[in-house]
Design an enzyme around this catalytic site. Structure first.
Site, PDB file in Angstrom:
ATOM      1  N   LYS A  23      13.573  24.859  31.186  1.00  0.00           N
ATOM      2  CA  LYS A  23      14.282  23.841  30.395  1.00  0.00           C
ATOM      3  C   LYS A  23      15.283  24.524  29.474  1.00  0.00           C
ATOM      4  CE  LYS A  23      13.449  20.637  26.526  1.00  0.00           C
ATOM      5  NZ  LYS A  23      12.434  20.108  25.591  1.00  0.00           N
ATOM      6  N   ASP A  82      18.483  19.961  20.446  1.00  0.00           N
ATOM      7  CA  ASP A  82      17.975  18.606  20.684  1.00  0.00           C
ATOM      8  C   ASP A  82      18.012  17.800  19.397  1.00  0.00           C
ATOM      9  OD1 ASP A  82      16.780  16.337  21.640  1.00  0.00           O
ATOM     10  OD2 ASP A  82      14.752  17.185  21.653  1.00  0.00           O
ATOM     11  N   LYS A  89      15.998  12.512  15.834  1.00  0.00           N
ATOM     12  CA  LYS A  89      14.912  13.141  15.101  1.00  0.00           C
ATOM     13  C   LYS A  89      15.190  13.082  13.608  1.00  0.00           C
ATOM     14  CE  LYS A  89      14.033  16.771  18.590  1.00  0.00           C
ATOM     15  NZ  LYS A  89      12.614  16.538  18.886  1.00  0.00           N
ATOM     16  N   ASP A 115      14.780  24.898  21.720  1.00  0.00           N
ATOM     17  CA  ASP A 115      14.443  23.974  22.795  1.00  0.00           C
ATOM     18  C   ASP A 115      14.899  24.470  24.156  1.00  0.00           C
ATOM     19  OD1 ASP A 115      12.934  21.734  23.279  1.00  0.00           O
ATOM     20  OD2 ASP A 115      14.612  20.328  23.178  1.00  0.00           O
ATOM     21  N   ASP A 157      14.501  11.085  23.095  1.00  0.00           N
ATOM     22  CA  ASP A 157      14.023  12.363  22.577  1.00  0.00           C
ATOM     23  C   ASP A 157      13.069  13.045  23.550  1.00  0.00           C
ATOM     24  OD1 ASP A 157      13.833  14.458  20.804  1.00  0.00           O
ATOM     25  OD2 ASP A 157      12.305  13.523  19.555  1.00  0.00           O
ATOM     26  N   GLU A 163      14.016  14.143  26.518  1.00  0.00           N
ATOM     27  CA  GLU A 163      15.077  14.470  27.477  1.00  0.00           C
ATOM     28  C   GLU A 163      14.715  15.619  28.397  1.00  0.00           C
ATOM     29  OE1 GLU A 163      15.138  17.779  25.023  1.00  0.00           O
ATOM     30  OE2 GLU A 163      14.946  15.690  24.420  1.00  0.00           O
ATOM     31  N   ARG A 174      12.069  16.442  30.137  1.00  0.00           N
ATOM     32  CA  ARG A 174      11.454  16.123  31.433  1.00  0.00           C
ATOM     33  C   ARG A 174      12.460  15.511  32.398  1.00  0.00           C
ATOM     34  NH1 ARG A 174       7.095  12.422  28.578  1.00  0.00           N
ATOM     35  NH2 ARG A 174       7.593  13.984  27.002  1.00  0.00           N
TER      36      ARG A 174
END
Length: 463
Positions: free
Chosen positions: A229, A234, A241, A252, A311, A313, A315
């Site tokens: 990933k 993010d 967030k 991230d 949030d 994202e 996956r």
């Protein structure tokens, strides 16, 4: 690597004695009287994690002693010797007696020498040299340390200097070192090439999203594919967030960093595999064209996906990347992602959960992770929770309909995009060490990378 490993004995190398509370008295008896007196004055008892530099008769340092856990201790830290790096002054040193695992002790000392100094001058790197103990593979230590340091550097770099484009450059640089081939699909070409969810997540950023695909090794060799990933930052998207939750979001892309760390180790060791690394690289930003809660996205697999929360994202981009990887039917498919806060609630920051349906692979991951001190813990792909991903208007919702089992349902979602790989495992990593520990400075960490390298080497390598 700040710690220099000497491959031959060094006459001037000073001894390091590993002691326990129960062996300290006997070892102290063999030390010079000046050293014994100094240790007594410092009230040194051999307690685990405590170290001391000892003076000789002339007052100069003549040895170091370092406490390790007694037999029967409730917890033994294989990296405890990493604390020696901070204790020792420059110069040559040797192990006077063997720690429990000399290879891990040396590795911990080498990993402890890491410092991220891109933006701020740090203290001068110490010139510490260690005579490689018998049985310790110095070249192997170097390969592992180089891979871990690569990942730490990437994770620690803030998002203004590590955009999706910068991740692409990092992969190209790594590929150039080892003669790997790289292809990249960028921006609207993601739609043309059928990566619609990667495009949707990254399209709101000023830096175009991309799918980075690196291949190394002989065509006929066993296929090993690593997917990481690569969310450079993010914000949470439109489900934004709170500011406190954004402070560490530069990490991230820790899954991509872990995949690249493992890949570097594999290529440096020239393991006989056909290695593929796939990184969906995006920034989850906010603008007028950001994807929305309630949207329904197509996917590379052909499944329609209802967006329950922008949030979540990671996956989404992993799903398209896993579908691409799965098309190649690799014998081994691993993905790494800083995916869920639920994983941290379940197992904490130091012990990433992993998921697989392959019992043999699960046993190997657990055993090897413990052996190399890169621990993970298996959680179940609990089929009864598939219902939590039901959608009334699409094939699947990408988040759970309730507050429970967040890491498990994320893994179940990813599992829908893998069907042809010989064996698949998903690692829900944290990618960060919150407070410094021996061998693990505070900051970015390549969780599950060392165990991946050791597992691939055990299955396909030279031992």
């Amino acid at each position: 690597m700040p710690l220099q490993l000497l491959l031959a004995p060094e006459a001037t190398a000073l001894p390091i004695w590993f002691v326990t509370a129960s062996t300290w008295t006997d070892i102290a008896a063999g030390l010079p009287a000046s050293a014994r007196a100094f240790a007594a004055a410092q009230e040194f008892t051999g307690a685990a994690g405590k170290g001391l530099l000892l003076p000789g008769p002339d007052g100069a340092v003549c040895a170091a002693v370092f406490g390790v856990e007694d037999a029967g201790a409730r917890h033994v830290d294989p990296f405890l010797a990493g604390a020696l790096y901070a204790l020792l002054p420059g110069g040559a040193w040797r192990f006077a007696n063997a720690p429990r695992d000399p290879q891990l002790a040396v590795l911990a000392m080498a990993l402890a020498g890491y410092a991220f100094n891109r933006y701020k001058a740090s203290a001068k790197v110490k010139d510490v040299a260690l005579v490689a103990p018998d049985g310790v593979d110095a070249a192997e230590i170097g390969r592992i340390v180089d891979g871990v340091f690569l990942a730490r550097d990437l994770i620690n770099t803030p998002a203004n200097d590590l955009t999706p484009a910068d991740m692409e450059r990092a992969v190209l640089n790594l590929a150039a070192r080892f003669g790997a081939r790289v292809s990249v699909v960028t921006g609207d070409d993601l739609l043309v090439k059928n990566f619609p969810m990667i495009h949707a997540v990254g399209r709101a950023s000023a830096t175009a999203p991309r799918l980075i695909d690196m291949v190394w090794g002989e065509t006929g060799a066993p296929k090993v594919t690593l997917v990481g990933k690569g969310v450079s930052f993010d914000t949470g998207g439109l489900d934004i967030k709170p500011s406190s939750a954004m402070l560490l979001m530069k990490k991230d892309m820790g899954g991509a960093a872990a995949a690249l760390a493992a890949a570097q180790m594999i290529m440096a060791a020239n393991l006989p595999v056909r290695l593929r690394v796939i990184i969906p690289a995006v920034e989850n930003a906010i603008s007028a064209n950001a994807f929305r809660p309630g949207d329904v996205l197509p996917s590379r697999k052909g499944l329609t996906v209802e967006i329950g929360n922008t949030d979540a994202e990671g996956r989404l981009i992993l799903a398209d990347a896993l579908a691409l990887a799965d098309d190649d039917a690799p014998g081994l498919l691993f993905d790494y992602a800083t995916l869920t806060g639920a994983a941290r609630v379940a197992t904490g920051p130091d012990l990433p959960p992993f998921y697989t349906r392959d019992e043999t692979l699960a046993a190997d991951i657990a055993r090897i992770g413990e052996a190399v001190n890169d621990p993970v813990w298996r959680l179940p792909l609990w089929g009864a929770y598939e219902r939590l991903l039901d959608s009334k208007i699409a094939d699947v919702n990408h988040v759970s309909s309730g507050p429970f089992a967040g890491s498990i349902t994320a893994a179940l979602f990813l599992g829908r995009f893998v069907s042809q790989a010989g064996a698949w495992a998903h690692f829900d990593i944290y990618g960060w060490t919150p407070s410094a520990r021996p061998g693990r400075p505070e900051g970015g960490e390549a969780q599950a990378a060392r165990l991946t390298y050791a597992l691939v080497r055990a299955r396909h390598g030279q031992g």
